[in-house]
Design an enzyme around this catalytic site. Structure first.
Site, short mmCIF file in Angstrom:
data_model
loop_
_atom_site.label_atom_id
_atom_site.label_comp_id
_atom_site.label_asym_id
_atom_site.label_seq_id
_atom_site.Cartn_x
_atom_site.Cartn_y
_atom_site.Cartn_z
N ALA A 128 0.80 -1.23 0.00
CA ALA A 128 0.00 0.00 0.00
C ALA A 128 0.84 1.29 0.00
O ALA A 128 0.63 2.17 -0.86
CB ALA A 128 -0.96 -0.03 1.18
N GLN B 50 4.37 -13.42 -1.34
CA GLN B 50 5.10 -12.20 -0.93
C GLN B 50 5.87 -12.42 0.38
O GLN B 50 6.90 -11.78 0.60
CB GLN B 50 4.12 -11.03 -0.75
CG GLN B 50 3.53 -10.50 -2.05
CD GLN B 50 2.18 -11.12 -2.34
OE1 GLN B 50 1.94 -12.28 -2.02
NE2 GLN B 50 1.30 -10.36 -2.97
N ASP C 200 -3.69 -2.53 3.89
CA ASP C 200 -3.90 -1.88 2.59
C ASP C 200 -4.94 -0.78 2.68
O ASP C 200 -4.97 0.13 1.85
CB ASP C 200 -4.36 -2.92 1.56
CG ASP C 200 -3.21 -3.87 1.26
OD1 ASP C 200 -3.05 -4.85 1.99
OD2 ASP C 200 -2.44 -3.58 0.32
N ASN D 154 -6.24 -6.27 4.62
CA ASN D 154 -4.85 -6.65 4.35
C ASN D 154 -4.87 -7.94 3.53
O ASN D 154 -5.93 -8.48 3.21
CB ASN D 154 -4.07 -6.81 5.67
CG ASN D 154 -2.58 -6.86 5.45
OD1 ASN D 154 -2.03 -6.01 4.74
ND2 ASN D 154 -1.90 -7.85 5.99
O1 MRU Z 1 -1.04 -7.56 -3.18
P1 MRU Z 1 0.03 -6.80 -2.45
O2 MRU Z 1 1.34 -7.50 -2.42
O3 MRU Z 1 0.11 -5.38 -2.91
O4 MRU Z 1 -0.51 -6.77 -0.97
C1 MRU Z 1 0.23 -6.08 0.01
C2 MRU Z 1 -0.24 -6.36 1.38
O5 MRU Z 1 -1.29 -6.92 1.61
C3 MRU Z 1 0.60 -5.80 2.47
O6 MRU Z 1 0.53 -6.62 3.58
C4 MRU Z 1 0.03 -4.41 2.78
O7 MRU Z 1 0.02 -3.60 1.63
C5 MRU Z 1 0.77 -3.71 3.77
S1 MRU Z 1 2.15 -3.00 3.04
C6 MRU Z 1 3.02 -2.10 4.15
#
Ligand code: MRU
Length: 338
Positions: free
Chosen positions: A49, A195, A236, A245
């Site tokens: 995010a 991730q 997010d 999230n």
């Molecule tokens: O699909 P993504 O990799 O963009 O999802 C990211 C997440 O869910 C993270 O945990 C979230 O953005 C927090 S980032 C500091």
């Protein structure tokens, strides 16, 4: 510390670490125009995010460089059209729209292409610097909550790679380590795009912070077995009644509550959505292949449908505290003045 994305002033374009290459290769790519940025956001070359907030703002600066038209109204309309496309490249993380809107607002009274280019880039640079500072502050507030020694379970990647630098959830871990605490991390692999395994494990290993990867489905068992002191995740979007999230976060929150383990959410105030409640938020549904063709092999029989929601919503009742750059909120409603 390296940034996840930055402006290349010599070539007047965006550069970012291509996260689809990790953990095998740590390389940056050039993002010369809005098309390339939208592609990078959709396939998660840049993700997380806070990083998306900065990417959105830099995207408006790119639009200001590539929009056509000399006449100021047509030129500005072109910039706004491209900004709207960037804004909707992914729906759930509120920071993307927030970054785009801030860069658009910075145009103010500027009417010449040169003026718009300067104003949007200056705002994008400000957002990037602010994000780095907010993550440091989140880290300091959050580090005080961890025991010493501590084992922290985290999900997805809320680290330096998800932000401009330092990280939110992993920023808490980094700051605790910097303060002299002995912290190790259990990184849930985070199906389907991994991730946690690919990115969180990569950046913690690079920084010599002990990390172990586990399947998402092992988290509840590990909590029951003892030895996990806290769950710390990013967000997010934090709306008025829930934390959005990465998919799987909600299950970890339920398991943590059942086992009496604190569940912390670390996020900058750019992630707050003052306008919405959980039921109104669109959860991104991603493609079948991410689930059905893992590692290049078919893992689901052809014709069998797949669900692939990218995020879930954890109600505030399961959150021990939200950590922002302003402090620690054990009643997340206070973030919204209620
Ligand atoms: O699909 P993504 O990799 O963009 O999802 C990211 C997440 O869910 C993270 O945990 C979230 O953005 C927090 S980032 C500091």
């Amino acid at each position: 510390m390296d940034r996840t994305l930055w402006w290349d002033h010599d070539r007047d374009r965006l550069e970012l670490i291509d996260q689809t290459l990790l953990p095998c290769r740590y390389e940056s790519i050039a993002v010369p125009d809005v098309e390339a940025l939208i592609e990078a956001i959709r396939v998660l070359r840049v993700r997380g995010a806070p990083a998306l907030g900065a990417a959105g703002a830099y995207g408006v600066a790119l639009a200001a460089r590539t929009a056509g038209g000399d006449e100021s109204l047509a030129y500005l309309a072109g910039v706004r059209r491209d900004a709207a496309r960037i804004r909707s490249a992914r729906p759930t993380a509120v920071n993307l729209a927030w970054g785009v809107d801030r860069a658009l607002a910075a145009i103010g009274d500027a009417r010449t292409p040169d003026g718009v280019r300067a104003a949007t880039l200056a705002e994008a640079e400000r957002i990037a610097d602010e994000d780095a500072a907010m993550c440091r502050a989140i880290g300091t507030h959050g580090a005080a909550l961890l025991p010493d020694p501590a084992t922290v379970l985290t999900h997805c990647n809320a680290g330096a790679l998800a932000c401009v630098e330092w990280g939110t959830a992993l920023g808490v871990v980094r700051s605790a380590v910097e303060a002299g605490k002995k912290v190790s991390v259990i990184a849930c692999e985070t199906r389907p795009l991994l991730q946690g395994a690919r990115l969180s494990a990569f950046e913690l290993r690079r920084d010599d912070i002990p990390v172990t990867v586990c399947p998402d489905s092992a988290a509840a068992h590990l909590m029951r077995s003892g030895g996990i002191d806290a769950v710390v995740v990013g967000a997010d979007r934090i709306c008025r009644d829930a934390v959005f999230n990465k998919i799987g976060t909600y299950a970890h929150a339920i398991a943590a509550r059942y086992h009496g383990i604190p569940f912390y959410v670390a996020a900058p105030s750019s992630t707050l959505d003052f306008a919405s409640r959980a039921a109104e938020i669109e959860i991104e549904e991603r493609g079948r292949d991410e689930v059905a063709s893992s590692f290049g092999v078919e893992t689901v029989p052809p014709g069998v449908p797949v669900r692939n929601p990218a995020f879930d919503a954890t109600p505030f009742a399961l959150v021990t505290a939200v950590i922002t750059e302003r402090g620690v909120y054990s009643d997340p409603g206070e973030l919204f003045g209620s």
